[in-house]
Design an enzyme around this catalytic site. Structure first.
Site, mmCIF file in Angstrom:
data_model
loop_
_atom_site.group_PDB
_atom_site.id
_atom_site.type_symbol
_atom_site.label_atom_id
_atom_site.label_comp_id
_atom_site.label_asym_id
_atom_site.label_seq_id
_atom_site.Cartn_x
_atom_site.Cartn_y
_atom_site.Cartn_z
ATOM 1 N N ARG A 9 0.831 -1.212 0.000
ATOM 2 C CA ARG A 9 0.000 0.000 0.000
ATOM 3 C C ARG A 9 0.864 1.259 0.000
ATOM 4 N NH1 ARG A 9 -3.271 -0.993 5.303
ATOM 5 N NH2 ARG A 9 -1.202 -1.809 5.816
ATOM 6 N N ASN A 21 -6.167 -2.754 2.140
ATOM 7 C CA ASN A 21 -6.149 -4.215 2.201
ATOM 8 C C ASN A 21 -7.563 -4.757 2.203
ATOM 9 O OD1 ASN A 21 -3.360 -4.373 2.321
ATOM 10 N ND2 ASN A 21 -3.284 -4.510 4.559
#
Length: 648
Positions: A566, A584
């Site tokens: 990320r 996520n």
């Protein structure tokens, strides 16, 4: 015996000849090299060769004919540098130096490659010889020797040779590349310790006591003269070498480590009728003790008490315990050696009554009262976060620069600790961006402006401050100032363009240029600033693209959670001048929604995906018809991907 005696006399006669020639029957003979026709042709081929392989082949051909030819050895050494084999290059230059031991260019090349290959002591010995042999570059030789002594921990020798270099060449110049609009005299010191040679690139730098602001000035239009003040006490006539300038910037920044140099700089500034930014007399007043006195009575601001213990050595635990009791400090306390940056030589002492500390070398030591600034956040249950905000004061105005955060005992917060914390709690990126975009809104009403007014008392044109909000019940809500000094460095050239941290650094340096112009009485111009690291947005023009806008949804599968995926997406979005969010998913995938110009999107999708630790198995790309993201964000995890409404 007679023959032996005659031979002895002949040897003695030869030894007295001029220039090493042989003497027989009263005549002198010079040693001559063999005819050079063959090697001359080979060297002509070598000089005309193009391309690394061709040059190496030609140089080796010369050395096949004459293995001691220094020019061919130099060519071969340069090609070994280009190949990235410093050990081989150092060996080649060493052979050339046996033929031409006083060749300064060869010495400089050998020292650089030997140091890069880890042969620091060999490089040092060569540098010592260079100093003795130097005719063309004596100051450079002395600086390299000083830097290598510093690298090897020989501080007194490093300071001596740095001082000698400042006597031989106190002034250097970086001329404006184009139209000169301003002349700046930058004051520095090379003999106040921590002068280092950096083996990886051969750069010489004073690692403590200076910042890098002078490197941030507009190289196109600003001529920078650098003057080392170290020998002004015994050679005041050196000041006559300084040309006419518009403004002086005092780049000597550490009041503790560089006290003597600052007094010399003060003497110089008082004799030049030129405006000064960061006058040495004001920098001298930025010790921790004086900062506490000058800022300590400001409402809403807390400057930790600082207790100097003097110059100490070896076992100092008892001295610390006595000082804590004598000055009524409360545990925990911080012990720190003066004159070091980035949290080096700083330790938290939880129990001052039982301290075991031994200094490996003498140092000025002081104690600081610790104040709690840790906090909890519902997004990080069962953890305590330790923030450290940084801002720069330029011309009396405060500019945010970054947020660092440690967690669970990481109280000495720097980039390493902060990176680990941000990876664990990626929502901190949003907190940092909020601070950079709206510092006043980050804190309680009036706190930011009150800090700005308080820092104006220091009367410096440019300096940094590290701070956080106190969470101790007795001082809750007050701003704790950890550091306030001119030694803090700009990260403009070390950050990627288009990222929030780069934009924040850029605003500071633009303000610096405006401040320099104002002090010098010069009309500002469109400054050409150092740009930072290039990005696809700047290289391909995505930050100003007129391509149609588009939004997509991405679903990444594989080993993409717990590996910084990320954070990688977030960083790449900034580098491509795209907006988007990433999170996520409960099934192990990572989801992203990205919006921006089609050309930037295509470039983003065309590159290798993910950080080094990730293992991407598949990537699904869908058109996104929902709301377009307006900033870059790492969102909280979700169980399933978001649904995009179909177009009507």
């Amino acid at each position: 015996m007679a023959k032996a005696k005659d031979r002895k006399v002949a040897v003695n006669k030869r030894s007295k000849g001029r220039g090493g020639g042989n003497h027989r029957d009263g005549k002198a003979y010079s040693l001559k090299a063999p005819p050079a026709t063959e090697v001359f042709d080979a060297k002509r081929t070598m000089r005309g060769a193009r391309g690394l392989e061709a040059i190496v082949k030609a140089a080796r051909a010369v050395l096949q004919i004459e293995p001691t030819d220094p020019e061919a050895l130099r060519y071969l050494g340069e090609m070994q540098i280009a190949r990235g084999v410093p050990k081989e290059a150092a060996e080649t230059f060493a052979r050339a130096l046996r033929v031409s031991p006083n060749d300064e260019a060869l010495l400089e090349r050998y020292i650089g490659q030997a140091a890069k290959a880890g042969a620091h002591w060999d490089a040092l010995c060569a540098a010592r010889h260079w100093v003795d042999a130097a005719v063309e570059k004596p100051a450079a030789a002395a600086r390299v020797l000083a830097g290598l002594y510093g690298l090897l921990g020989k501080e007194s020798l490093s300071q001596h040779w740095a001082s000698e270099s400042a006597l031989v060449q106190p002034l250097s110049a970086n001329q404006a590349n184009e139209t000169e609009r301003m002349r700046v005299l930058v004051l520095g010191t090379v003999a106040s310790g921590s002068y280092r040679y950096r083996p990886q690139d051969g750069v010489l730098a004073t690692v403590e006591g200076h910042n890098n602001l002078a490197q941030m000035l507009d190289a196109q239009s600003v001529t920078r003269y650098r003057f080392s003040v170290d020998r002004l006490d015994d050679h005041p006539e050196l000041i006559k070498q300084i040309p006419e300038v518009d403004i002086i910037y005092n780049g000597i920044t550490d009041a503790s480590r560089c006290t003597e140099a600052l007094h010399k700089a003060e003497w110089l500034c008082d004799r030049m009728n030129v405006p000064v930014i960061n006058h040495p007399s004001e920098v001298l007043r930025t010790t921790r003790e004086e900062n506490a006195q000058r800022l300590g009575d400001a409402e809403g601001v807390l400057v930790p008490r600082s207790i100097p213990l003097g110059r100490l050595e070896e076992e100092i635990g008892d001295r610390i315990s006595e000082a804590v009791e004598q000055h009524e400090l409360e545990a925990p306390v911080i012990m720190r050696a003066a004159g070091f940056q980035n949290g080096r030589n700083m330790h938290l002492i939880e129990d001052p009554t039982n301290v075991k500390v031994r200094l490996v070398e003498p140092a000025e030591v002081y104690l600081l009262q610790y104040h709690d600034v840790t906090y909890t956040d519902p997004r990080a249950p069962d953890h305590r976060l330790h923030p450290k905000y940084r801002a720069f004061m330029v011309g009396g105005r405060l500019y945010p620069i970054h947020l660092r955060v440690g967690h669970d005992g990481d109280w000495n917060v720097h980039i390493g600790e902060s990176n680990r914390t941000f990876q664990k709690f990626p929502w901190l990126y949003d907190d940092e961006q909020d601070f950079l975009e709206d510092p006043e809104g980050t804190f309680a009403p009036g706190v930011w402006k009150n800090l700005e007014r308080t820092l104006q008392r220091l009367d410096l044109g440019y300096f940094g401050v590290d701070f956080a909000v106190c969470t101790d019940p007795r001082h809750k809500g007050d701003i704790v100032i950890f550091e306030a000094n001119a030694s803090m460095r700009s990260f403009l050239i070390d950050t990627d363009q288009n990222t929030p941290e780069n934009e924040a650094a850029r605003k500071v340096i633009v303000a610096v240029h405006d401040h320099f112009c104002e002090k010098a009485g010069i009309e500002p111009w469109a400054f050409q600033l150092p740009a930072g690291k290039s990005t696809p947005a700047t290289e391909d023009g995505f930050d100003s693209s007129d391509a149609p806008s588009r939004a997509i949804q991405l679903l990444f599968s594989g080993r993409v959670q717990g590996v910084g995926f990320r954070q990688w997406v977030r960083h790449e979005l900034h580098r491509h001048a795209l907006n988007g969010w990433v999170r996520n998913l409960g099934d192990g995938r990572v989801e992203a929604v990205i919006a921006g110009p089609e050309d930037a999107l295509e470039h983003f999708l065309g590159q290798a995906m993910g950080p080094e630790a990730a293992e991407l198995k598949s990537r699904e790309v869908r058109d996104w018809y929902g709301r377009h993201p307006e900033r870059v964000q790492i969102r909280e995890a979700a169980e399933v991907p978001a649904e995009s409404d179909e177009p009507s």
